[in-house]
Structures are given as C-alpha cells and as structure tokens.
Design a protein around this motif. Structure first.
Motif, PDB file in Angstrom:
ATOM      1  N   ILE A 155       0.873  -1.188   0.000  1.00 25.74           N
ATOM      2  CA  ILE A 155       0.000   0.000   0.000  1.00 25.74           C
ATOM      3  C   ILE A 155       0.904   1.229   0.000  1.00 25.74           C
ATOM      4  O   ILE A 155       1.857   1.303   0.795  1.00 25.74           O
ATOM      5  N   CYS A 156       0.613   2.172  -0.873  1.00 25.39           N
ATOM      6  CA  CYS A 156       1.445   3.378  -0.941  1.00 25.39           C
ATOM      7  C   CYS A 156       0.589   4.627  -0.728  1.00 25.39           C
ATOM      8  O   CYS A 156      -0.338   4.886  -1.504  1.00 25.39           O
ATOM      9  N   GLY A 157       0.908   5.390   0.293  1.00 20.78           N
ATOM     10  CA  GLY A 157       0.285   6.700   0.499  1.00 20.78           C
ATOM     11  C   GLY A 157       1.045   7.718  -0.332  1.00 20.78           C
ATOM     12  O   GLY A 157       2.259   7.855  -0.167  1.00 20.78           O
ATOM     13  N   THR A 158       0.345   8.413  -1.217  1.00 19.60           N
ATOM     14  CA  THR A 158       1.001   9.446  -2.027  1.00 19.60           C
ATOM     15  C   THR A 158      -0.041  10.359  -2.677  1.00 19.60           C
ATOM     16  O   THR A 158      -1.161   9.921  -2.938  1.00 19.60           O
ATOM     17  N   VAL A 159       0.344  11.611  -2.903  1.00 21.53           N
ATOM     18  CA  VAL A 159      -0.482  12.501  -3.749  1.00 21.53           C
ATOM     19  C   VAL A 159       0.274  12.865  -5.026  1.00 21.53           C
ATOM     20  O   VAL A 159      -0.196  13.667  -5.817  1.00 21.53           O
ATOM     21  N   THR A 160       1.456  12.274  -5.177  1.00 15.82           N
ATOM     22  CA  THR A 160       2.220  12.507  -6.400  1.00 15.82           C
ATOM     23  C   THR A 160       2.542  11.154  -7.042  1.00 15.82           C
ATOM     24  O   THR A 160       3.710  10.778  -7.163  1.00 15.82           O
ATOM     25  N   PRO A 161       1.468  10.431  -7.439  1.00 17.53           N
ATOM     26  CA  PRO A 161       1.708   9.138  -8.082  1.00 17.53           C
ATOM     27  C   PRO A 161       2.476   9.350  -9.386  1.00 17.53           C
ATOM     28  O   PRO A 161       2.413  10.422  -9.974  1.00 17.53           O
ATOM     29  N   ASP A 162       3.188   8.311  -9.827  1.00 23.06           N
ATOM     30  CA  ASP A 162       3.906   8.405 -11.109  1.00 23.06           C
ATOM     31  C   ASP A 162       2.933   8.814 -12.226  1.00 23.06           C
ATOM     32  O   ASP A 162       3.258   9.633 -13.090  1.00 23.06           O
ATOM     33  N   HIS A 163       1.767   8.188 -12.212  1.00 21.53           N
ATOM     34  CA  HIS A 163       0.730   8.428 -13.224  1.00 21.53           C
ATOM     35  C   HIS A 163      -0.604   8.453 -12.495  1.00 21.53           C
ATOM     36  O   HIS A 163      -0.702   7.976 -11.365  1.00 21.53           O
TER      37      HIS A 163
ATOM     38  N   PHE B  21       0.361   8.232   4.809  1.00 24.09           N
ATOM     39  CA  PHE B  21       1.044   7.091   5.424  1.00 24.09           C
ATOM     40  C   PHE B  21       0.225   6.527   6.583  1.00 24.09           C
ATOM     41  O   PHE B  21       0.079   5.313   6.728  1.00 24.09           O
ATOM     42  N   LEU B  22      -0.325   7.402   7.416  1.00 26.97           N
ATOM     43  CA  LEU B  22      -1.083   6.904   8.577  1.00 26.97           C
ATOM     44  C   LEU B  22      -2.368   6.194   8.138  1.00 26.97           C
ATOM     45  O   LEU B  22      -2.730   5.159   8.702  1.00 26.97           O
ATOM     46  N   TYR B  23      -3.034   6.746   7.136  1.00 29.49           N
ATOM     47  CA  TYR B  23      -4.224   6.069   6.589  1.00 29.49           C
ATOM     48  C   TYR B  23      -3.822   4.686   6.047  1.00 29.49           C
ATOM     49  O   TYR B  23      -4.511   3.694   6.268  1.00 29.49           O
TER      50      TYR B  23
ATOM     51  N   VAL C  53       3.928  -1.080   3.797  1.00 32.64           N
ATOM     52  CA  VAL C  53       3.244   0.221   3.723  1.00 32.64           C
ATOM     53  C   VAL C  53       4.293   1.284   3.414  1.00 32.64           C
ATOM     54  O   VAL C  53       5.303   1.408   4.122  1.00 32.64           O
ATOM     55  N   ILE C  54       4.021   2.033   2.343  1.00 33.68           N
ATOM     56  CA  ILE C  54       4.962   3.066   1.887  1.00 33.68           C
ATOM     57  C   ILE C  54       4.287   4.424   2.014  1.00 33.68           C
ATOM     58  O   ILE C  54       3.071   4.547   1.805  1.00 33.68           O
ATOM     59  N   GLY C  55       5.067   5.438   2.348  1.00 32.71           N
ATOM     60  CA  GLY C  55       4.584   6.826   2.250  1.00 32.71           C
ATOM     61  C   GLY C  55       5.642   7.597   1.492  1.00 32.71           C
ATOM     62  O   GLY C  55       6.827   7.535   1.869  1.00 32.71           O
ATOM     63  N   GLY C  56       5.250   8.273   0.439  1.00 36.15           N
ATOM     64  CA  GLY C  56       6.275   9.014  -0.308  1.00 36.15           C
ATOM     65  C   GLY C  56       5.676  10.013  -1.260  1.00 36.15           C
ATOM     66  O   GLY C  56       4.556   9.834  -1.746  1.00 36.15           O
ATOM     67  N   ASP C  57       6.405  11.066  -1.507  1.00 32.97           N
ATOM     68  CA  ASP C  57       5.950  12.081  -2.461  1.00 32.97           C
ATOM     69  C   ASP C  57       7.112  12.781  -3.127  1.00 32.97           C
ATOM     70  O   ASP C  57       8.115  13.098  -2.475  1.00 32.97           O
TER      71      ASP C  57
END
Ligand code: UT7
Length: 327
Positions: A77-85, A115-117, A136-140
C-alpha cells in the motif's frame, strides 16, 4: 492478533535545495524560512524519476533489512499525492520494480496523512489473519507539483519516501489503536486545482500554474495546530496514556511550530519528539516513515509511540503503537 512493524527504511534523493538556493529563486530569506517553519534544506528528485523510484529504493532496503524475499510479500500500500501516473497505482509499479510478484497493491490518497491512513488500512489485513507480510509506503515527489515562483509553498516541500513491514504477532507489541478523521470542507484551503476530472489539463491551466499546490497558509496552519493537538490528546485519553508513558511522538513534519504545539498539548519534552524537518522539509506522505527510519536505532522494544498527522483534505489522525524490536 496484532500488526507489528518489523522493519523500516527511508530514501531521499541526493540533490539538496537549501534556503540559500531558494533566496536566488524567490523573494525569501534563510532567516524567515527557519524561524517560520524550522526548515533549512530539502531533497529534490531528478527529472524523469517519479515517486515509485524513491518508494522502490526504500522497499529494496526494507526487504534486505528484514530478510524478506520479494515473492513472500502479500500486499503493498502506498500513500502518495504525487503518483507516477494517474493510473496505474504507484504501489503497483513499485511491486514490479522490487519483484513482489505475488503481492496485490493500491495507493491511498490522503495527502500528508497518507502514510497513517495506509498503515491503519494495512494493519487490518494483518489483524484479521488474512496476510502475513504487508508493506506500507509513504512518499511524495512534491517538487513535481510545486510552483517555484510561489514563495509561500516552494520553501516548505521536499521529496522523499519511507516504507515499513507489517507482520502479525500474538504478543502485545504493535499497533494498539488509531483515530482518523477527514473533512472535505477543507479542500478550498489546500489542493491542486487542475489535472483531475473536474479540470483536466489545458493550455490555460498550465499557464495559470493550476497543476501546482495551492495553499492558504494561515487557515491550514490553524486547522493543523488544532487537529493534530486534539487528536493526539484524544488518543492519549482513550488509551489511558500519561506523558510519562510515551517514549516518542512521531509528528508529521509540516512546520516546527505545529509540531511544538502538539508536543506541548501532550505534555512532552522536546527530547521525545522526532524532528527532522530541518533536513527534509515537508515530504507529505513521506515524513512519518522517514522519521521512523532516522530514529530506528533509538527505538526500543516496548516503547510507547504516538504518531500524529494533519494534511490536505483536510485529513488528520493519530496512532498509538508499542514498538516491536531492537535494531
Ligand atoms: O502539510 C500539511 C499542511 N500544510 C501545513 O500544515 C502548512 C501550514 N501553514 C504554515 O506552515 C504557514 O502558514 C506558512 C509557513 C505557509 C506561512 O507562515 P506564516 O507564519 O503563516 O506566514 P504568513 O502567511 O502569515 O505571512 C507572513 C508574512 C507575509 O508578509 P506581510 O503580509 O506580513 O507583509 C507574507 O507575505 O510573511 C510573508 N511571507 C514570506 N516572507 C519571506 C510569506 N512567505 C514568505 C517567504 N519568505 N517564503
């Protein structure tokens, strides 16, 4: 059955953008940025690379540290608002990059609370007994949605990612509780105006810089101080935790003043608060796992840890966990 973090890893790109560098780009100065935010520098990912690149770097290290074969991973699961696409999901791309052939995967969009979600969501799959290894990943890559002519936002954000491994335990370690909130009425204060279905990209939206972060700093600041402090106090009360019981606060790194206000409300002294905003700025979904990675060697089995966050949406929340290992 509890879900426990059994490993953590972080990645930030090599290139550093200092406050002095920003002085050459916009009308700002090192003193203003440091005193208003606590930030001294941020890391910036190169052109042509996306959030998946940083996420995969973190996951590769995590697999090594936890002695995990990529094919044994059940879910990413990846938390992000800057997905590759826009699609496919960044978690899906990371799974392919690291060879996690048997995992299914999805992204979580909750801005700085991503990330927390994602961690709360991932823990459910472990607690039900369904899966044994959830990453679980969090990244932007915030630099991809920042307008470097806007001094109110470009000084804050940076790029980075972190990842944790979640596994089951019958001991009393791991995630004990989480409280999450969202309020879509906050959208008007912090969002990306164009690039979604309501306003797809046009020549005008690009010219008007509508594909960058739009933020009204003060209303977001006020909501963040209240939201993060309130929910942190709430999770302490709900779990009968006094300040002395807590070993570490892991706050989202948006502004040092917001972090200080949260710690004050919880009655915690600064030594118990993970702060690395000076090095990385606000990496959105990356801040919390990057803190855990930086502090991993100091975390001790049994430590009571509270994670607290606030972000665009608005989204906010807190988690209480008992750290599960000595590194
Ligand atoms: O990550 C989750 C969500 N985001 C946040 O939690 C961010 C919350 N907001 C903040 O952290 C703060 O509101 C900011 C860091 C964005 C801004 O700090 P502030 O103390 O709220 O500043 P302000 O917007 O009240 O502006 C104060 C002054 C203004 O000048 P005047 O009108 O007093 O003459 C601004 O134009 O500072 C000026 N200013 C700057 N000056 C130098 C704004 N940005 C800058 C800058 N450099 N970069």
């Amino acid at each position: 059955m509890n879900a426990v973090i059994t490993g953590v890893a972080g990645y930030v790109p090599e290139k550093i953008l200092t406050n002095k560098d920003l002085e050459k780009i916009v009308d700002t100065n090192d003193e203003w940025i440091k005193s208003r935010t606590g930030i001294e520098q941020r890391h910036i990912l190169g052109d042509g690379l996306g959030t998946s690149y940083m996420g995969a770097k973190a996951v590769e290290e995590l697999l090594k540290k936890t002695n995990t074969k990529p094919e044994d991973v059940d879910l990413i699961i990846c938390g992000t608002v800057t997905p590759d696409h826009v699609f496919p999901s960044t978690a899906n791309i990371i799974g392919d990059m690291v060879g996690a052939k048997n995992a299914w995967s999805f992204d979580v969009n909750a801005a700085c609370s991503g990330f927390l979600y994602a961690l709360t969501t991932g823990s459910q799959f472990i607690e039900t007994g369904k899966y044994k290894k959830v990453i679980v990943i969090g990244g932007d890559k915030m630099s991809s949605i920042i307008d470097y002519t806007d001094r109110t936002t470009c000084i804050i954000f940076g790029d980075g990612a972190g990842a944790v491994m979640l596994e089951p335990t019958e001991e009393e370690y791991g995630i004990q509780d989480s409280i999450l909130y969202s309020d879509g009425a906050g959208k008007k204060h912090l969002y990306q105006k164009s690039g979604g279905s309501v306003s797809p990209a046009t020549v005008e939206t690009v010219a008007n810089r509508e594909h960058a972060v739009y933020q009204e700093g003060q209303p977001v600041f006020k909501a963040a101080v209240t939201g993060m402090a309130d929910v942190s106090e709430e999770i302490m009360k709900k779990n009968n935790l006094e300040a002395d019981d807590i070993a570490w606060l892991v706050p989202h790194q948006a502004n040092l003043r917001i972090i200080d206000a949260t710690a004050r409300r919880m009655g915690l002294s600064t030594e118990k608060v993970m702060i690395n905003i000076q090095k990385y700025g606000n990496t959105t979904a990356g801040t919390i796992p990057l803190c855990l990675a930086d502090w991993e060697s100091k975390l001790k089995k049994g430590d009571n840890v509270v994670i607290a966050t606030f972000g665009g949406g608005f989204t906010w929340g807190a988690m209480y966990l008992k750290w599960g290992y000595n590194s």
